[in-house]
Design a protein around this motif. Structure first.
Motif, PDB file in Angstrom:
ATOM      1  N   GLU A   1       0.803  -1.220   0.000  1.00 21.74           N
ATOM      2  CA  GLU A   1       0.000   0.000   0.000  1.00 21.74           C
ATOM      3  C   GLU A   1       0.840   1.275   0.000  1.00 21.74           C
ATOM      4  O   GLU A   1       0.317   2.348  -0.244  1.00 21.74           O
ATOM      5  CB  GLU A   1      -0.944  -0.002   1.199  1.00 21.74           C
ATOM      6  N   SER A   2       2.131   1.162   0.276  1.00 24.29           N
ATOM      7  CA  SER A   2       2.985   2.352   0.260  1.00 24.29           C
ATOM      8  C   SER A   2       3.755   2.486  -1.054  1.00 24.29           C
ATOM      9  O   SER A   2       4.615   3.363  -1.172  1.00 24.29           O
ATOM     10  CB  SER A   2       3.973   2.296   1.431  1.00 24.29           C
TER      11      SER A   2
ATOM     12  N   VAL B   1       2.077   6.281   9.112  1.00 20.69           N
ATOM     13  CA  VAL B   1       3.421   6.736   9.482  1.00 20.69           C
ATOM     14  C   VAL B   1       4.427   6.172   8.485  1.00 20.69           C
ATOM     15  O   VAL B   1       4.248   5.083   7.945  1.00 20.69           O
ATOM     16  CB  VAL B   1       3.798   6.296  10.919  1.00 20.69           C
ATOM     17  N   ARG B   2       5.498   6.922   8.241  1.00 20.06           N
ATOM     18  CA  ARG B   2       6.564   6.471   7.350  1.00 20.06           C
ATOM     19  C   ARG B   2       7.533   5.568   8.096  1.00 20.06           C
ATOM     20  O   ARG B   2       7.759   5.728   9.288  1.00 20.06           O
ATOM     21  CB  ARG B   2       7.319   7.669   6.779  1.00 20.06           C
ATOM     22  N   PHE B   3       8.113   4.639   7.325  1.00 25.29           N
ATOM     23  CA  PHE B   3       9.111   3.748   7.886  1.00 25.29           C
ATOM     24  C   PHE B   3      10.048   3.350   6.765  1.00 25.29           C
ATOM     25  O   PHE B   3       9.786   3.628   5.586  1.00 25.29           O
ATOM     26  CB  PHE B   3       8.428   2.523   8.513  1.00 25.29           C
ATOM     27  N   THR B   4      11.161   2.690   7.102  1.00 22.49           N
ATOM     28  CA  THR B   4      12.132   2.324   6.075  1.00 22.49           C
ATOM     29  C   THR B   4      11.541   1.393   5.028  1.00 22.49           C
ATOM     30  O   THR B   4      11.876   1.473   3.854  1.00 22.49           O
ATOM     31  CB  THR B   4      13.342   1.644   6.727  1.00 22.49           C
ATOM     32  N   MET B   5      10.652   0.495   5.430  1.00 27.43           N
ATOM     33  CA  MET B   5      10.058  -0.476   4.513  1.00 27.43           C
ATOM     34  C   MET B   5       8.913   0.119   3.708  1.00 27.43           C
ATOM     35  O   MET B   5       8.391  -0.538   2.804  1.00 27.43           O
ATOM     36  CB  MET B   5       9.532  -1.684   5.287  1.00 27.43           C
ATOM     37  N   GLY B   6       8.520   1.351   4.017  1.00 28.19           N
ATOM     38  CA  GLY B   6       7.404   1.964   3.317  1.00 28.19           C
ATOM     39  C   GLY B   6       6.586   2.806   4.272  1.00 28.19           C
ATOM     40  O   GLY B   6       7.077   3.760   4.868  1.00 28.19           O
ATOM     41  N   ALA B   7       5.333   2.451   4.429  1.00 29.03           N
ATOM     42  CA  ALA B   7       4.454   3.131   5.365  1.00 29.03           C
ATOM     43  C   ALA B   7       3.433   2.120   5.863  1.00 29.03           C
ATOM     44  O   ALA B   7       3.132   1.135   5.187  1.00 29.03           O
ATOM     45  CB  ALA B   7       3.751   4.323   4.694  1.00 29.03           C
ATOM     46  N   PHE B   8       2.921   2.366   7.042  1.00 28.09           N
ATOM     47  CA  PHE B   8       1.878   1.500   7.588  1.00 28.09           C
ATOM     48  C   PHE B   8       1.004   2.321   8.518  1.00 28.09           C
ATOM     49  O   PHE B   8       1.324   3.471   8.852  1.00 28.09           O
ATOM     50  CB  PHE B   8       2.480   0.294   8.318  1.00 28.09           C
TER      51      PHE B   8
END
Length: 389
Positions: free
Chosen positions: A194-195, A339-346
């Protein structure tokens, strides 16, 4: 006898309203502490759900052996999908179409028409076979991308750090030196897809001046047949391929992010601990101002144990009330927040586990925060306490 009885239940409740300012401040502080706990637990639960929702047990990922576990660095020959389809049995088919998805996957700088600076995004080059393998992907708005178009996941805006309206259907997005029109938006049951931004594979290869692939996703009839894909990769040593089940791949990512999750639980403990100390300070202040009242209750014949339970009751009522408000705010404001994260967003997840932990922390704050000051006040001699100012 009076000393054998507990104080009436409503005595502790009425005491809360006798000091409305102090009670309101304590209530607000406890609510903030519980809400912080809920946010951190929501982060951990959202990350876990995103990774677990991405892996399909029937799907095998074929990518370059030299890339280890980093698919972004994988490069395999363009004819790999055809070789896999021709050599491996047990691949799902429908109307003669094999469920084999050739894909080009990479991270790159992206910029929307309204943004001033580019953000780091994830793009996946796909063909029309991708929805057959990625069966959780659903187009929720617009159309499948044609040449010069892309479709974006519903959390792509968060990964790029732009407002959601910047990735609406009809908007433009720029990456790899080309302008792309957004033709649609898709959801994928909370998974990492989804990101991402999905582009036609041929167009993306042209833009990148690449003819290779990053991976091939293959949907098998059963999880046990993933071993056949792995056997093919081992036999074709000239291709230097590796096969792994998609569920196993994302399970390994969960292990990779275990330190992050552990850090999150440590933060939960630190927040809860700070809340306990804040509760101690508040309760010390509350008890010091009631020394004469507590001594009078002892002179009337109430045992110290009964008075102690009443003080714990007051603190626990405040803490549990704060937990209810915090959980309500969490469900309204935190649940589903991207929220953003290294793997994308969740998305942050306020689920039953998070609510149970938050309520448990609230009870802990109420009981542990009230015990030390109440015990200290009970140790004073009655005559000396009655004379206290």
């Amino acid at each position: 006898m009076l000393g054998q009885r507990l104080l009436p239940w409503d005595y502790g409740v009425r005491n809360l309203f006798r000091r409305p300012t102090r009670s309101a401040l304590t209530f607000g502080g406890l609510s903030i502490v519980v809400l912080l706990v809920l946010v951190v637990v929501g982060f951990i639960r959202g990350l876990e759900k995103s990774l677990s929702a991405t892996g399909n047990p029937n799907v095998a990922l074929v990518y370059a052996l030299s890339s280890a576990a980093d698919i972004e660095n994988s490069s395999i020959a363009a004819q790999t999908p055809g070789l896999v389809s021709a050599s491996v049995e047990g691949i799902r088919e429908r109307n003669g179409v094999a469920y084999v998805s050739p894909e080009l996957y990479l991270g790159t700088r992206m910029q929307t028409a309204q943004s001033e600076t580019p953000g780091m995004g994830l793009v996946r080059g796909v063909t029309t076979a991708a929805p057959l393998v990625r069966d959780r992907v659903q187009l929720v708005e617009g159309n499948w991308p044609a040449a010069g178009e892309v479709m974006v996941g519903r959390l792509a805006y968060s990964k790029l750090g732009v407002p959601e309206e910047d990735t609406a259907v009809g908007q433009m997005i720029e990456f790899d030196g080309r302008q792309w029109s957004i033709s649609g938006r898709f959801a994928a049951a909370g998974s990492a897809f989804e990101s991402e931004v999905w582009a036609p594979l041929a167009d993306l290869q042209t833009a990148l001046k690449r003819q290779d692939l990053s991976l091939v996703a293959v949907s098998m009839e059963s999880p046990a047949q993933i071993a056949d894909v792995d056997l093919f990769c081992r036999e074709r040593v000239d291709l230097e391929l590796k096969a792994v089940g998609e569920a196993d791949y994302y399970a390994s990512l969960q292990k990779h992010y275990r330190p992050v999750r552990l850090l999150g639980w440590i933060v939960v403990g630190l927040v809860a601990g700070s809340g306990v100390f804040a509760g101690l300070n508040t309760m010390y202040g509350a008890v010091v101002g009631r020394i004469r009242e507590l001594a009078t209750l002892q002179a009337m014949g109430f045992r110290r144990r009964a008075i102690l339970l009443t003080l714990i009751q007051e603190a626990t009522i405040l803490a549990c009330g704060g937990a209810l408000v915090a959980c309500l705010l969490g469900l309204l404001l935190v649940d589903g927040l991207a929220v953003r994260f290294t793997m994308g967003a969740f998305m942050l997840r306020v689920d039953s586990v998070g609510i149970a932990i938050a309520c448990g922390v609230a009870v802990l704050l109420g009981v542990v925060g009230a015990l030390p000051p109440a015990a200290k006040a009970m140790r004073l001699p009655v005559v000396e306490a009655i004379k206290a100012i």
